[in-house]
Design a protein around this motif. Structure first.
Motif, PDB file in Angstrom:
ATOM      1  N   ASP A  64      32.404  50.951  82.981  1.00  0.00           N
ATOM      2  CA  ASP A  64      32.777  49.996  84.032  1.00  0.00           C
ATOM      3  C   ASP A  64      33.263  50.774  85.239  1.00  0.00           C
ATOM      4  N   ASP A  66      34.646  49.239  87.896  1.00  0.00           N
ATOM      5  CA  ASP A  66      35.569  48.366  88.617  1.00  0.00           C
ATOM      6  C   ASP A  66      37.007  48.801  88.371  1.00  0.00           C
ATOM      7  N   ARG A 109      28.719  52.580  86.584  1.00  0.00           N
ATOM      8  CA  ARG A 109      27.958  51.360  86.333  1.00  0.00           C
ATOM      9  C   ARG A 109      26.763  51.710  85.462  1.00  0.00           C
TER      10      ARG A 109
END
Length: 270
Positions: A64, A66, A109
């Motif tokens: 991830d 984020d 990602r």
């Protein structure tokens, strides 16, 4: 006139190398949000239990890119001390400290851009907890490419996809290659479990969250997803994975969940 014999029930039989592996089974978990964080905790508990039962357990990489923001607090498993940190790093550090694992956080990602490192993107089991149809199709493209180009120890075999709308969702297990099945007098073994992106394209589009812009607060986030839909999906999905490892035979390859009506519908192997 002789009575007709009932048809053998369809099942999927799990390969022996997952049930009695020499090394931990590699798992790529994609997404560290509301569902991904819950799934990671379930995997850690599963790994601990498998080790206690003499199994080599799991090795998990969490993907991830984020970072934690204020709207994530409460609905997702983060604290104020983790604001600004990468979600994958915060969650993996916590699991490693609590369970003594050495799992890895990837602040990347997961997608085609990582195909230059096939050892990284390939795992025996891939679990996706993403919000968009586009992300699922990209994951499918990567996994299908790996079946043809990567033949290492961690070659891809299974893909478990989690998806949800506000108060409903589904978990579907697919195979990326034919899993050799033994002969059986009691069952009809099924080697292929269809890809979620091929079988349920319309469903994926229908359940995709309409507004994918980041929420500014927990209250706003709760208008998009119910507080407990992620944990409900994660626990039921983890139960399916636990059955895969402990029983070695699957009669169901997923399920549909409607939390508003407290109803779960299994998806049979066929």
């Amino acid at each position: 006139m002789k009575p007709k014999k009932s048809a053998k029930p369809a099942v999927h039989i799990v390969p022996k190398e997952l049930l009695q592996p020499y090394n931990p089974v590699t798992v790529n978990l994609i997404g560290a949000g509301g569902t991904g964080g819950q799934v990671l905790t379930a995997l850690a508990r599963m790994n601990h239990a498998l080790n206690a039962l003499g199994h080599a357990g799991l090795f998990v990489r969490l993907f991830d890119d984020d970072r934690v923001d204020a709207a994530n607090l409460g609905r997702q498993l983060f604290t104020t001390a983790e604001l600004g940190q990468y979600k994958s790093v915060a969650l993996i550090n916590r699991v490693n400290r609590f369970f003594g694992t050495n799992w890895k956080a990837e602040t990347l990602r997961y997608g085609k851009d990582l195909m230059t490192d096939r050892d990284l993107v390939s795992a025996t089991i891939t679990i996706s907890c993403v919000d968009t149809v586009a992300a699922r199709y990209e994951i499918a493209d990567v996994l299908m490419s790996l079946t043809e180009t990567y033949h290492g120890r961690n070659h891809v075999q299974y893909w478990m996809d989690f998806g949800n709308s506000r108060s409903s969702g589904q978990v579907i297990l697919s195979t990326l290659e034919k899993i050799k099945q033994p002969a059986s007098e009691l069952f009809r073994p099924v080697a292929d479990l269809p890809l979620v992106t091929e079988e349920f394209n319309d469903l994926l589009i229908a359940t995709e969250l309409g507004d994918t812009t980041p929420s500014c607060s927990l209250a706003e986030a709760l208008t998009k997803q119910d507080l407990f839909i992620n944990s409900a999906l994660a626990n039921c999905g983890a139960s399916l994975l636990w059955q895969l490892f402990r029983e070695g035979i699957l009669f169901n390859r997923g399920f549909f969940l409607n939390l508003a009506e407290f109803r779960t519908q299994p998806l049979k192997v066929a």
